[in-house]
Motif scaffolding. Structure first.
Motif, PDB file in Angstrom:
ATOM      1  N   GLN A  28       0.836  -1.207   0.000  1.00 15.20           N
ATOM      2  CA  GLN A  28       0.000   0.000   0.000  1.00 15.20           C
ATOM      3  C   GLN A  28       0.865   1.250   0.000  1.00 15.20           C
ATOM      4  N   TYR A  81       2.283   1.727  -3.444  1.00 17.84           N
ATOM      5  CA  TYR A  81       1.234   2.233  -4.329  1.00 17.84           C
ATOM      6  C   TYR A  81       0.961   3.715  -4.065  1.00 17.84           C
ATOM      7  N   ASP A  82       0.861   4.097  -2.803  1.00 23.08           N
ATOM      8  CA  ASP A  82       0.587   5.493  -2.461  1.00 23.08           C
ATOM      9  C   ASP A  82       1.689   6.422  -2.960  1.00 23.08           C
ATOM     10  N   LYS A  94       1.678   6.068  -7.162  1.00 15.48           N
ATOM     11  CA  LYS A  94       0.387   5.910  -7.851  1.00 15.48           C
ATOM     12  C   LYS A  94       0.323   6.626  -9.190  1.00 15.48           C
TER      13      LYS A  94
END
Length: 156
Positions: free
Chosen positions: A142, A145-146, A149
């Motif tokens: 996560q 991804y953050d 992105k």
């Protein structure tokens, strides 16, 4: 006939004694349960003998090609990505134990994504518990991804 009764009687007495000893051991264990292990001893040697400390560091300086095969990225890209996600995945040490370093968390996650190794294999390689790995991989994914992105496209 009398001899067979004596043999049977002796067998019954021996079996009864054995069963009584077993019951006594069980009751003793219930009265004095063994203390649970907070952390397995071999996991405590992560900083001195884990893959992050030894193998990956050796590959980084001695065999960059194998380093890239293990993590699917160069050392420079690893350092860049680590710098991006460290604030998101950094944990604090507690009185009970030291936190797992962000570097190790990222290495475990990248190795998992690159090789598909199961949690037990990763646990042995990096000296991190399976339960910690099951928590850290989604957190690190996560965070990646953050941070990336704008460069990562995910089908919905």
């Amino acid at each position: 006939m009398v001899e067979s009764r004596i043999i049977i009687r002796n067998c019954v007495i021996n079996l009864t004694n054995i069963l009584l000893e077993e019951v006594e051991e069980i009751l003793e264990e219930e009265r004095n349960p063994k203390k649970r292990i907070w952390c397995r001893e071999w996991l405590t040697r992560r900083e001195s003998q884990g893959a992050s400390t030894n193998l990956i560091r050796e590959l980084r300086f001695e065999d960059p090609k194998e380093y890239r095969m293990m993590l699917r990225m160069t050392a420079e890209k690893f350092d860049y990505l680590l710098g991006l996600i460290t604030p998101l995945i950094q944990r604090e040490n507690t009185i009970m134990r030291d936190a797992i370093k962000p570097e190790t968390m990222l290495e475990v996650t990248l190795n998992y994504l690159a090789t598909g190794n199961n949690y037990r294999t990763l646990s042995h390689l990096f000296r991190v518990s399976k339960s910690a790995i099951s928590i850290m991989i989604p957190i690190v994914c996560q965070a990646v991804y953050d941070c990336l992105k704008d460069f990562v496209k995910v089908c919905e």
